[in-house]
Design a protein around this motif. Sequence first.
Motif, PDB file in Angstrom:
ATOM      1  N   HIS A 119       0.880  -1.372  -0.048  1.00 47.12           N
ATOM      2  CA  HIS A 119       0.076   0.262   0.083  1.00 47.12           C
ATOM      3  C   HIS A 119       1.244   1.173   0.081  1.00 47.12           C
ATOM      4  O   HIS A 119       2.244   1.053   0.384  1.00 47.12           O
ATOM      5  N   VAL A 120       0.190   2.161  -0.816  1.00 42.36           N
ATOM      6  CA  VAL A 120       0.815   3.576  -1.033  1.00 42.36           C
ATOM      7  C   VAL A 120       0.235   5.616   0.063  1.00 42.36           C
ATOM      8  O   VAL A 120      -0.637   4.740  -0.927  1.00 42.36           O
ATOM      9  N   ALA A 121       0.459   5.294   0.189  1.00 43.32           N
ATOM     10  CA  ALA A 121      -0.646   6.839   1.592  1.00 43.32           C
ATOM     11  C   ALA A 121      -0.592   6.920   0.336  1.00 43.32           C
ATOM     12  O   ALA A 121       0.556   7.487  -0.699  1.00 43.32           O
ATOM     13  N   ARG A 122      -1.731   7.983   0.293  1.00 41.79           N
ATOM     14  CA  ARG A 122      -2.735   8.670  -1.409  1.00 41.79           C
ATOM     15  C   ARG A 122      -1.577  10.274  -0.916  1.00 41.79           C
ATOM     16  O   ARG A 122      -0.777  10.492  -2.772  1.00 41.79           O
ATOM     17  N   ASP A 123      -0.517  10.884   0.181  1.00 42.51           N
ATOM     18  CA  ASP A 123      -0.005  11.705   0.009  1.00 42.51           C
ATOM     19  C   ASP A 123       1.551  11.642   0.067  1.00 42.51           C
ATOM     20  O   ASP A 123       2.185  12.301   0.063  1.00 42.51           O
ATOM     21  N   ASN A 124       1.626  10.438  -0.299  1.00 33.78           N
ATOM     22  CA  ASN A 124       3.205   9.815  -0.505  1.00 33.78           C
ATOM     23  C   ASN A 124       2.857   9.102  -2.172  1.00 33.78           C
ATOM     24  O   ASN A 124       3.896   7.912  -2.173  1.00 33.78           O
ATOM     25  N   ARG A 125       2.578   9.594  -2.852  1.00 30.35           N
ATOM     26  CA  ARG A 125       2.105   8.982  -4.216  1.00 30.35           C
ATOM     27  C   ARG A 125       3.647   9.013  -5.268  1.00 30.35           C
ATOM     28  O   ARG A 125       3.774   7.798  -6.232  1.00 30.35           O
ATOM     29  N   CYS A 128       5.487   6.157  -5.917  1.00 26.92           N
ATOM     30  CA  CYS A 128       4.916   4.918  -7.065  1.00 26.92           C
ATOM     31  C   CYS A 128       6.099   5.091  -8.101  1.00 26.92           C
ATOM     32  O   CYS A 128       7.136   3.676  -8.311  1.00 26.92           O
ATOM     33  N   ARG A 138       0.620  -0.707  -9.904  1.00 25.24           N
ATOM     34  CA  ARG A 138      -1.035  -0.135  -9.595  1.00 25.24           C
ATOM     35  C   ARG A 138      -2.078  -0.507 -10.227  1.00 25.24           C
ATOM     36  O   ARG A 138      -2.132  -1.354 -11.067  1.00 25.24           O
ATOM     37  N   ASP A 140      -5.956  -0.885  -9.184  1.00 26.57           N
ATOM     38  CA  ASP A 140      -7.221   0.086  -9.318  1.00 26.57           C
ATOM     39  C   ASP A 140      -7.796  -0.458  -8.202  1.00 26.57           C
ATOM     40  O   ASP A 140      -9.199  -1.124  -8.681  1.00 26.57           O
ATOM     41  N   ILE A 142     -10.321  -0.616  -3.726  1.00 24.15           N
ATOM     42  CA  ILE A 142      -9.957   0.111  -3.135  1.00 24.15           C
ATOM     43  C   ILE A 142      -9.732  -0.062  -1.611  1.00 24.15           C
ATOM     44  O   ILE A 142     -10.424  -1.284  -0.962  1.00 24.15           O
TER      45      ILE A 142
END
Length: 148
Positions: A119-125, A128, A138, A140, A142
């Motif tokens: 998992h990657v936190a959204r604010d750490n994209r 990637c 990646r 897709d 949820i």
Amino acid sequence: MKTAVRRLRGGNRLRLRRFAPGDLVAVRSLWKAGGLDLGPSDTRREIVRSLARDPDLFIVAVEEGRVIGAVLGRFDGRRGWVNRLAVDPRARSRGVGSTLMREVERRLRAKGCRKVNLHVARDNRAVCAFYAELGYRRADLIFMEKWL
Ligand SMILES: CC(C)(COP(=O)(O)OP(=O)(O)OC[C@H]1O[C@@H](n2cnc3c(N)ncnc32)[C@H](O)[C@@H]1OP(=O)(O)O)[C@@H](O)C(=O)NCCC(=O)NCCS
């Protein structure tokens, strides 16, 4: 204790060995410096308890006696999981992160694991790009969670 030795860019030796409880302070400070949130699963008691499973997948990277990186791998019997990868900010961009990833993948493969998730936190994209370089794609999906 399983230990692997790898050469870093620049030639320094990096020892990769399994986490020991004495590494906890160093590893928690790597996580904090890497912006990874510390939660209820990161107390000494919880971490030591979690070592009952796959202790060889919780790997620390040691250079000249100092813990400069860590990754917490898991194998649930079907998928491999990579959690909490972090490298000391002063030691980044020398191949420590990718060396840790390759080692945890090697150990997962040896257990019969065929696919690794993370998992990657959204604010750490931005990170990637690092994983993509190692072959991660990646998905897709949820992500849902629940504390018990
Ligand atoms: C991600 C991390 C472990 C990489 O460690 P590292 O030892 O620097 O990794 P490597 O030297 O093997 O690879 C570095 C390369 O990865 C890429 N990279 C790493 N982090 C990146 C980021 N946030 N954004 C874009 N590219 C990144 C770059 O190409 C970088 O090369 P460069 O420094 O020459 O530009 C380290 O940056 C870190 O601890 N980050 C904070 C914690 C974190 O985000 N962990 C992942 C949680 S999902």
